[in-house]
Scaffold this motif. Structure first.
Motif, PDB file in Angstrom:
ATOM      1  N   LEU A  90       0.840  -1.199   0.000  1.00 32.44           N
ATOM      2  CA  LEU A  90       0.000   0.000   0.000  1.00 32.44           C
ATOM      3  C   LEU A  90       0.876   1.250   0.000  1.00 32.44           C
ATOM      4  O   LEU A  90       2.007   1.221   0.492  1.00 32.44           O
ATOM      5  CB  LEU A  90      -0.897   0.016   1.240  1.00 32.44           C
ATOM      6  CG  LEU A  90      -1.824  -1.182   1.448  1.00 32.44           C
ATOM      7  CD1 LEU A  90      -2.437  -1.139   2.843  1.00 32.44           C
ATOM      8  CD2 LEU A  90      -2.909  -1.215   0.373  1.00 32.44           C
ATOM      9  N   ASN A  99      -5.797   4.243  -2.680  1.00 31.17           N
ATOM     10  CA  ASN A  99      -5.020   3.033  -2.933  1.00 31.17           C
ATOM     11  C   ASN A  99      -5.812   2.040  -3.763  1.00 31.17           C
ATOM     12  O   ASN A  99      -5.318   1.493  -4.763  1.00 31.17           O
ATOM     13  CB  ASN A  99      -4.611   2.381  -1.610  1.00 31.17           C
ATOM     14  CG  ASN A  99      -3.248   2.816  -1.112  1.00 31.17           C
ATOM     15  OD1 ASN A  99      -2.221   2.352  -1.591  1.00 31.17           O
ATOM     16  ND2 ASN A  99      -3.245   3.721  -0.136  1.00 31.17           N
ATOM     17  N   LEU A 100      -7.039   1.774  -3.345  1.00 34.17           N
ATOM     18  CA  LEU A 100      -7.834   0.735  -3.990  1.00 34.17           C
ATOM     19  C   LEU A 100      -8.287   1.142  -5.391  1.00 34.17           C
ATOM     20  O   LEU A 100      -8.347   0.298  -6.296  1.00 34.17           O
ATOM     21  CB  LEU A 100      -9.027   0.376  -3.111  1.00 34.17           C
ATOM     22  CG  LEU A 100      -8.649  -0.248  -1.762  1.00 34.17           C
ATOM     23  CD1 LEU A 100      -9.880  -0.450  -0.891  1.00 34.17           C
ATOM     24  CD2 LEU A 100      -7.914  -1.579  -1.958  1.00 34.17           C
ATOM     25  N   TYR A 102      -6.526   2.948  -7.342  1.00 32.72           N
ATOM     26  CA  TYR A 102      -5.321   2.774  -8.150  1.00 32.72           C
ATOM     27  C   TYR A 102      -5.101   1.304  -8.493  1.00 32.72           C
ATOM     28  O   TYR A 102      -4.900   0.948  -9.662  1.00 32.72           O
ATOM     29  CB  TYR A 102      -4.101   3.332  -7.412  1.00 32.72           C
ATOM     30  CG  TYR A 102      -2.801   2.996  -8.094  1.00 32.72           C
ATOM     31  CD1 TYR A 102      -2.416   3.640  -9.271  1.00 32.72           C
ATOM     32  CD2 TYR A 102      -1.963   2.011  -7.575  1.00 32.72           C
ATOM     33  CE1 TYR A 102      -1.233   3.315  -9.915  1.00 32.72           C
ATOM     34  CE2 TYR A 102      -0.781   1.679  -8.207  1.00 32.72           C
ATOM     35  CZ  TYR A 102      -0.411   2.329  -9.378  1.00 32.72           C
ATOM     36  OH  TYR A 102       0.756   1.999 -10.021  1.00 32.72           O
ATOM     37  N   PHE A 103      -5.147   0.429  -7.461  1.00 39.01           N
ATOM     38  CA  PHE A 103      -4.886  -0.989  -7.715  1.00 39.01           C
ATOM     39  C   PHE A 103      -5.968  -1.593  -8.604  1.00 39.01           C
ATOM     40  O   PHE A 103      -5.688  -2.438  -9.462  1.00 39.01           O
ATOM     41  CB  PHE A 103      -4.767  -1.757  -6.399  1.00 39.01           C
ATOM     42  CG  PHE A 103      -3.484  -1.497  -5.672  1.00 39.01           C
ATOM     43  CD1 PHE A 103      -2.270  -1.831  -6.237  1.00 39.01           C
ATOM     44  CD2 PHE A 103      -3.485  -0.902  -4.423  1.00 39.01           C
ATOM     45  CE1 PHE A 103      -1.069  -1.579  -5.581  1.00 39.01           C
ATOM     46  CE2 PHE A 103      -2.302  -0.641  -3.755  1.00 39.01           C
ATOM     47  CZ  PHE A 103      -1.087  -0.979  -4.332  1.00 39.01           C
ATOM     48  N   MET A 106      -5.258  -0.905 -12.130  1.00 40.72           N
ATOM     49  CA  MET A 106      -4.183  -1.754 -12.641  1.00 40.72           C
ATOM     50  C   MET A 106      -4.715  -3.102 -13.124  1.00 40.72           C
ATOM     51  O   MET A 106      -4.126  -3.744 -13.989  1.00 40.72           O
ATOM     52  CB  MET A 106      -3.121  -1.968 -11.558  1.00 40.72           C
ATOM     53  CG  MET A 106      -2.416  -0.705 -11.117  1.00 40.72           C
ATOM     54  SD  MET A 106      -1.362  -0.001 -12.415  1.00 40.72           S
ATOM     55  CE  MET A 106       0.008  -1.146 -12.382  1.00 40.72           C
ATOM     56  N   TYR A 107      -5.826  -3.550 -12.535  1.00 42.14           N
ATOM     57  CA  TYR A 107      -6.477  -4.791 -12.975  1.00 42.14           C
ATOM     58  C   TYR A 107      -7.374  -4.567 -14.187  1.00 42.14           C
ATOM     59  O   TYR A 107      -7.991  -5.507 -14.695  1.00 42.14           O
ATOM     60  CB  TYR A 107      -7.327  -5.377 -11.852  1.00 42.14           C
ATOM     61  CG  TYR A 107      -6.553  -5.950 -10.693  1.00 42.14           C
ATOM     62  CD1 TYR A 107      -5.602  -6.955 -10.883  1.00 42.14           C
ATOM     63  CD2 TYR A 107      -6.801  -5.510  -9.404  1.00 42.14           C
ATOM     64  CE1 TYR A 107      -4.909  -7.487  -9.817  1.00 42.14           C
ATOM     65  CE2 TYR A 107      -6.107  -6.045  -8.320  1.00 42.14           C
ATOM     66  CZ  TYR A 107      -5.161  -7.024  -8.538  1.00 42.14           C
ATOM     67  OH  TYR A 107      -4.486  -7.564  -7.471  1.00 42.14           O
ATOM     68  N   ASN A 147      -5.124  -4.224   2.614  1.00 43.42           N
ATOM     69  CA  ASN A 147      -4.213  -5.078   1.849  1.00 43.42           C
ATOM     70  C   ASN A 147      -4.965  -6.250   1.224  1.00 43.42           C
ATOM     71  O   ASN A 147      -4.711  -6.634   0.076  1.00 43.42           O
ATOM     72  CB  ASN A 147      -3.113  -5.598   2.789  1.00 43.42           C
ATOM     73  CG  ASN A 147      -1.823  -5.918   2.091  1.00 43.42           C
ATOM     74  OD1 ASN A 147      -1.325  -5.137   1.290  1.00 43.42           O
ATOM     75  ND2 ASN A 147      -1.256  -7.079   2.395  1.00 43.42           N
ATOM     76  N   ALA A 150      -7.157  -5.100  -1.740  1.00 44.86           N
ATOM     77  CA  ALA A 150      -6.360  -4.787  -2.933  1.00 44.86           C
ATOM     78  C   ALA A 150      -6.101  -6.019  -3.791  1.00 44.86           C
ATOM     79  O   ALA A 150      -5.927  -5.912  -5.011  1.00 44.86           O
ATOM     80  CB  ALA A 150      -5.036  -4.144  -2.529  1.00 44.86           C
TER      81      ALA A 150
END
Length: 250
Positions: A90, A99-100, A102-103, A106-107, A147, A150
């Motif tokens: 993170l 954070n979430l 962003y992640f 990415m998926y 975590n 994510a």
């Protein structure tokens, strides 16, 4: 039924190492299982998981996940798995929501689908009212829950969990495990490593005990306890198989 994870004669020896970290290893994991991979420090658990997640290349052998071979279809495997590492993955200066988002992007998630997945998971794990606070202000249990989210925003078919409850209080542990049970019931196969043997005994549908890069025994917790005379719990089985020698490595 064809296993969702099928490992055949898989090995790993790191460059310059005298011994294999994972010896020729065969293992089948069925769809819908909560499969525990247990063993002392240095047993080869992390190396095995790292190979299955595509982080390191095997020395020899083969494996498939949902029928896709790592040799020719690694990108397809990456699309259907999720990874929740023991270390927090993170950005501490960002909020949980940032954070979430962003992640999730990415998926390949975006728009309303991404926003709904982030919001729903934050609420389910008791983080909704803290979603816009910086992660660096969170307790260990709160970070552990972010975590976790994510690694599963994209609804993976197989979710790898490395010590998902380490360092958290009993309330956070129960929230995390209850959430994961529900997630598993919705169709995701869980592959879980932990040093908490009592937790694994209650949480896992089947376990493998590993040492020196080999699987020593596998089965349901009940089957393993029946295998070792006078075993009262999974810890008794574990010690009977791997011994009492200290495994603290610098």
């Amino acid at each position: 039924m064809k296993p969702i994870v099928d490992i055949k004669a898989l090995t790993k020896r790191y460059k310059g190492a005298g011994e294999f970290s994972v010896n020729p290893l065969d293992l089948k994991i069925s769809s819908g299982e909560i499969f525990g991979l247990l063993g002392p420090n240095g047993a080869g658990k992390t190396t095995l998981i790292s190979m299955l997640c595509g982080l390191i290349a095997p020395t020899s052998g083969d494996f498939t996940i949902e029928g896709f071979s790592y040799r020719s279809e690694a990108e397809k495997i990456k699309q259907i798995i999720g990874v929740v590492p023991q270390e927090y993955a993170l950005y501490p200066s960002l909020s949980a929501r940032e954070n979430l988002m962003y992640f999730g992007s990415m998926y390949g998630l975006k728009g309303d689908v991404l926003e709904k997945s982030v919001n729903d998971n934050l609420e389910h794990l008791g983080l909704g009212k803290h979603a816009d606070k910086r992660v660096e202000t969170y307790s260990g249990g709160m970070k552990r829950r972010v975590n976790l989210i994510a690694g599963l925003l994209h609804h993976p078919h197989v979710l790898f969990l490395d010590e998902p409850t380490v360092g958290v209080d009993i309330q956070s542990k129960n929230v995390i495990l209850d959430f994961l049970r529900t997630y598993n019931q919705q169709g995701t196969t869980l592959i879980y490593t932990s040093h908490h043997l009592s937790e694994a005994q209650e949480f896992c549908t089947r376990v493998a005990i590993m040492d020196h890069g080999r699987i020593l025994a596998e089965g349901t917790p009940k089957e393993l306890m029946e295998m070792v005379p006078n075993a009262q719990n999974l810890e008794d089985v574990f010690l009977a198989l791997v011994g009492n020698e200290l495994r603290d490595y610098a």
